[in-house]
Design an enzyme around this catalytic site. Structure first.
Site, PDB file in Angstrom:
ATOM      1  N   GLY A   1      -5.582 -11.411   2.302  1.00 19.18           N
ATOM      2  CA  GLY A   1      -4.385 -11.126   3.095  1.00 19.18           C
ATOM      3  C   GLY A   1      -4.038  -9.654   3.120  1.00 19.18           C
ATOM      4  O   GLY A   1      -3.541  -9.143   4.128  1.00 19.18           O
ATOM      5  N   ASP A   2      -4.314  -8.954   2.038  1.00 21.87           N
ATOM      6  CA  ASP A   2      -4.089  -7.514   1.997  1.00 21.87           C
ATOM      7  C   ASP A   2      -4.941  -6.812   3.058  1.00 21.87           C
ATOM      8  O   ASP A   2      -4.467  -5.932   3.763  1.00 21.87           O
ATOM      9  CB  ASP A   2      -4.417  -6.983   0.602  1.00 21.87           C
ATOM     10  CG  ASP A   2      -4.200  -5.494   0.483  1.00 21.87           C
ATOM     11  OD1 ASP A   2      -3.065  -5.025   0.716  1.00 21.87           O
ATOM     12  OD2 ASP A   2      -5.170  -4.782   0.156  1.00 21.87           O
ATOM     13  N   ALA A   3      -6.182  -7.254   3.184  1.00 25.16           N
ATOM     14  CA  ALA A   3      -7.078  -6.669   4.198  1.00 25.16           C
ATOM     15  C   ALA A   3      -6.590  -7.007   5.609  1.00 25.16           C
ATOM     16  O   ALA A   3      -6.623  -6.154   6.505  1.00 25.16           O
ATOM     17  CB  ALA A   3      -8.503  -7.169   3.985  1.00 25.16           C
TER      18      ALA A   3
ATOM     19  N   ALA B   1      -4.581 -13.542  -1.614  1.00 26.66           N
ATOM     20  CA  ALA B   1      -3.819 -12.299  -1.527  1.00 26.66           C
ATOM     21  C   ALA B   1      -4.741 -11.112  -1.259  1.00 26.66           C
ATOM     22  O   ALA B   1      -4.400 -10.221  -0.476  1.00 26.66           O
ATOM     23  CB  ALA B   1      -3.010 -12.071  -2.797  1.00 26.66           C
TER      24      ALA B   1
ATOM     25  N   GLU C   1      -3.518  -4.787   6.364  1.00 23.49           N
ATOM     26  CA  GLU C   1      -3.889  -3.398   6.649  1.00 23.49           C
ATOM     27  C   GLU C   1      -4.590  -3.278   7.995  1.00 23.49           C
ATOM     28  O   GLU C   1      -4.306  -2.369   8.772  1.00 23.49           O
ATOM     29  CB  GLU C   1      -4.765  -2.818   5.543  1.00 23.49           C
ATOM     30  CG  GLU C   1      -5.099  -1.356   5.831  1.00 23.49           C
ATOM     31  CD  GLU C   1      -5.671  -0.599   4.654  1.00 23.49           C
ATOM     32  OE1 GLU C   1      -6.136   0.531   4.894  1.00 23.49           O
ATOM     33  OE2 GLU C   1      -5.638  -1.113   3.519  1.00 23.49           O
TER      34      GLU C   1
END
Length: 135
Positions: free
Chosen positions: A29-31, A26, A34
């Protein structure tokens, strides 16, 4: 016009030797999420502050939860399982935030992180699908 996610072709991720847990996926995946949205906005002129504010609106948990809802019919059972594992490890989230949306967002991020490492073509396919239905 090139697909929105063609930037993935230039990246060559190296999967880690050991499988990452849902929270590490996660975080990655956040990076990815964005960066995807920042690259979309680089294609048009604008002040950096304005572009940043636009990105902030789509990387928030509630926006990610909505994106996951839009993708649901496109996901395989294995992908849904990755989402579930991420969602179940999410925790409560920010004090003022919606815990359910935070869990869904963490699930989406876990899926994106896993796809980035293991199936970048599938990641591009899903990101392009989102771009097509919600430009």
């Amino acid at each position: 016009m090139r697909p929105a996610s063609s930037w993935l072709a230039g990246l060559a991720p190296h999967p880690p030797q050991a499988e990452l847990g849902p929270l590490q996926l996660a975080w990655l995946g956040d990076a990815v999420w964005e960066l995807h949205h920042r690259l979309q906005r680089c294609q048009r002129p604008g002040r950096s502050h304005t572009l940043h504010q636009e990105v902030v609106q789509v990387v928030r948990a509630d926006a990610q939860a909505l994106a996951l809802e839009k993708l649901d019919q496109q996901l395989t059972d294995a992908e849904r399982d990755l989402v579930r594992r991420g969602r179940n490890r999410a925790g409560r989230g920010p004090r003022r935030g919606d815990a359910a949306a935070y869990g869904q967002a963490t699930g989406l991020e876990a899926l994106l992180g896993w796809l980035f490492l293991h199936e970048p073509a599938r990641l591009a396919e899903l990101l392009d699908h989102l771009q097509e239905i919600d430009p």
